[in-house]
Scaffold this motif. Structure first.
Motif, PDB file in Angstrom:
ATOM      1  N   TYR A 170      65.472   8.174 -25.887  1.00  0.00           N
ATOM      2  CA  TYR A 170      64.787   7.581 -24.736  1.00  0.00           C
ATOM      3  C   TYR A 170      63.599   6.749 -25.188  1.00  0.00           C
TER       4      TYR A 170
ATOM      5  N   ALA B  78      57.288  18.199 -22.288  1.00  0.00           N
ATOM      6  CA  ALA B  78      57.117  19.311 -21.353  1.00  0.00           C
ATOM      7  C   ALA B  78      58.327  19.447 -20.430  1.00  0.00           C
ATOM      8  N   PHE B  79      58.988  18.311 -20.126  1.00  0.00           N
ATOM      9  CA  PHE B  79      60.159  18.356 -19.246  1.00  0.00           C
ATOM     10  C   PHE B  79      61.280  19.171 -19.865  1.00  0.00           C
TER      11      PHE B  79
ATOM     12  N   THR C  32      65.479   4.616 -16.346  1.00  0.00           N
ATOM     13  CA  THR C  32      66.040   5.962 -16.207  1.00  0.00           C
ATOM     14  C   THR C  32      64.918   7.001 -16.236  1.00  0.00           C
ATOM     15  N   PRO C  33      64.911   7.927 -15.254  1.00  0.00           N
ATOM     16  CA  PRO C  33      63.937   9.019 -15.343  1.00  0.00           C
ATOM     17  C   PRO C  33      64.274   9.926 -16.524  1.00  0.00           C
TER      18      PRO C  33
ATOM     19  N   LEU D 287      63.683  13.059 -17.097  1.00  0.00           N
ATOM     20  CA  LEU D 287      64.200  14.385 -16.753  1.00  0.00           C
ATOM     21  C   LEU D 287      65.711  14.342 -16.529  1.00  0.00           C
ATOM     22  N   LEU D 288      66.163  13.300 -15.815  1.00  0.00           N
ATOM     23  CA  LEU D 288      67.591  13.153 -15.547  1.00  0.00           C
ATOM     24  C   LEU D 288      68.346  12.913 -16.859  1.00  0.00           C
TER      25      LEU D 288
ATOM     26  N   THR E 187      61.335  21.943 -20.891  1.00  0.00           N
ATOM     27  CA  THR E 187      61.372  23.338 -20.448  1.00  0.00           C
ATOM     28  C   THR E 187      62.598  23.579 -19.564  1.00  0.00           C
ATOM     29  N   ILE E 188      63.053  22.548 -18.843  1.00  0.00           N
ATOM     30  CA  ILE E 188      64.221  22.718 -17.965  1.00  0.00           C
ATOM     31  C   ILE E 188      65.499  22.931 -18.744  1.00  0.00           C
TER      32      ILE E 188
ATOM     33  N   TYR F  84      68.776  16.160 -18.602  1.00  0.00           N
ATOM     34  CA  TYR F  84      69.852  16.916 -17.948  1.00  0.00           C
ATOM     35  C   TYR F  84      71.208  16.408 -18.422  1.00  0.00           C
ATOM     36  N   ILE F  85      71.361  15.070 -18.462  1.00  0.00           N
ATOM     37  CA  ILE F  85      72.646  14.489 -18.852  1.00  0.00           C
ATOM     38  C   ILE F  85      72.998  14.889 -20.282  1.00  0.00           C
TER      39      ILE F  85
ATOM     40  N   LYS G 164      53.958  14.351 -23.267  1.00  0.00           N
ATOM     41  CA  LYS G 164      54.092  14.728 -21.863  1.00  0.00           C
ATOM     42  C   LYS G 164      55.556  14.899 -21.474  1.00  0.00           C
TER      43      LYS G 164
END
Lengths: 218, 215
Positions: A98, A161-162, A65-66, A68-69, A164-165, A72-73, A158
């Motif tokens: 994760y 940092a994602f 699984t990425p 970032l996704l 931030t979304i 979001y989920i 690292k």
């Protein structure tokens, strides 16, 4: 150009709070993921397939699984199921859940590579269950897997940092707002890159120190 | 979520795949070039590459994408989201590939090179006939691992506006006010792609172990 960096310096309060959030988030997520991963790795190593197979499926799923996704989920998807988080807890939860899967896999591999003899000796001395794990299995495991765990901590930094979304005010979020306020993208983002680099160098130095400790214990 | 919505996620998948393939195709040889510069200890370039690799491995891809997307235009170079995303992907993956290639190069026994020299092979021929055929075998599992990492990082490009799987899913979620179903469809596309790469990697590793056991 130097003016741009001076502007970044004038926003150092924002920058520092972003850096602080990144460090705090990564350390908390790293520790929690390590604990969860250790529990999960005992399931992975279980001789009972009823326990090991679902754990393995879960770990494989997370590894495909990425991140970032996944973030979001957790932040946008779960509220429609009635689970509402603020950005900080959603980010911490996403990072922890994760990376627990990755930690479990790291510990499992290190565990499988351990020599059997000390564990059997421990069993012969009457250790079992959690006591066996804590006293016999864990210490050499922690020393031998330190480099990989350090890499995973860098990965956590690292991945933070994602976040931030999902509007979590970490380092990348801080420099994004500095750049949008002053239109100095190069200076702002380069500052962030250098700060991330510094964090990673600190971790690598820590891993090297643990490596020397492990060498001394042998 | 309608039929057309699912289709739009799949067309995003095409973008994700093309960007991944382009990133791999450019990042592999670039990584090899960087690794060779370090392996051959080219003065100055050796140190520059070492710093580059250390820096890029520590940089989150999202920060790198934002840097390229916003900073290049201020230097007078206009880049679209796709170009900026691809540049960031290649710069990132090249640094990781460099380390994989370099480890494989360092693993190559020195007598192989010396034997090639002693039969009078030139540098280019030596590289093509002796070094590369052995090194790529050692490097392959690491390189495939890096490919699956790259696919997992592509959703980052959605942040600067590349319409890939993730951005298509986010868009549908914003329109329907039900973000979970499109995200799950997106997940159902990513997982088989990454799982296929992971399986290939495991298969290659098993085959290498078997061959070493037989030899």
């Amino acid at each position: 150009m130097m003016n741009d960096f001076a502007t970044v310096w004038s926003e150092r309060g924002l920058l520092l709070s972003g850096l602080g959030n990144t460090v705090l988030l990564s350390v908390l997520a790293g520790l929690a993921a390590l604990v969860l991963g250790a529990l999960l790795s005992t399931l992975l190593m279980s001789p009972r397939q009823l326990l090991s197979l679902p754990a393995k499926a879960l770990v494989d799923l997370a590894r495909c699984t990425p991140f970032l996704l996944f973030a979001y989920i957790v932040y946008y998807g779960l509220p429609s199921m009635g689970l509402q988080f603020d950005a900080w807890s959603a980010g911490l939860f996403a990072l922890t859940a994760y990376h627990a899967a990755y930690m479990a896999e790291i510990l499992r591999a290190a565990w499988a590579a351990q020599p059997r003899a000390p564990i059997e000796a421990g069993v012969a001395f009457g250790y079992s269950g959690l006591g066996l794990f804590r006293r016999i299995v864990l210490p050499p495991l922690a020393l031998s897997s330190a480099p990989v765990l350090g890499n995973q901590l860098i990965q956590i930094i690292k991945d933070s940092a994602f976040l931030t979304i999902i509007t979590l005010p970490e380092l990348t979020h801080a420099v994004s707002s500095i750049q949008s306020r002053h239109f100095i993208p190069f200076a702002a983002f380069l500052t962030a890159v250098l700060l991330y680099w510094a964090l990673c160098l600190v971790i690598e130095a820590g891993v090297a120190a643990v490596g020397r400790l492990a060498e001394a214990r042998r | 979520m309608s039929h057309a919505d699912v289709l739009s996620i799949f067309s995003g998948a095409l973008t994700t795949l093309l960007l991944s393939i382009a990133g791999i195709a450019l990042g592999l040889p670039l990584g090899l070039g960087l690794a060779l510069a370090r392996w051959a200890k080219v003065p100055l370039l050796n140190q520059v590459v070492a710093v580059y690799v250390s820096l890029l491995r520590a940089t989150p891809l999202i920060t790198l994408v934002l840097l390229i997307f916003f900073a290049l235009p201020t230097a007078g170079i206009s880049v679209g989201p796709v170009t900026a995303g691809l540049i960031a992907l290649v710069l990132n993956t090249a640094a990781f590939n460099c380390e994989v290639w370099r480890a494989a190069l360092l693993d190559l026994p020195k007598d192989q090179i010396e034997a090639a020299q002693s039969v009078g092979m030139g540098q280019a021929l030596r590289f093509r006939r002796i070094v590369l055929p052995q090194v790529w075998r050692t490097a392959l599992p690491g390189l495939i691992n890096e490919m699956s990492q790259l696919v997992k990082l592509t959703p980052v490009l959605a942040v600067v506006g590349v319409v890939d799987i993730t951005r298509a899913a986010v868009r549908i979620g914003a329109q329907t006010y039900e973000p979970l179903p499109p995200f799950l469809v997106a997940l159902a596309i990513y997982i088989p792609i990454v799982y296929a790469l992971v399986s290939v990697q495991r298969w290659v590793e098993r085959r290498t172990t078997l061959r070493e056991a037989a030899a």
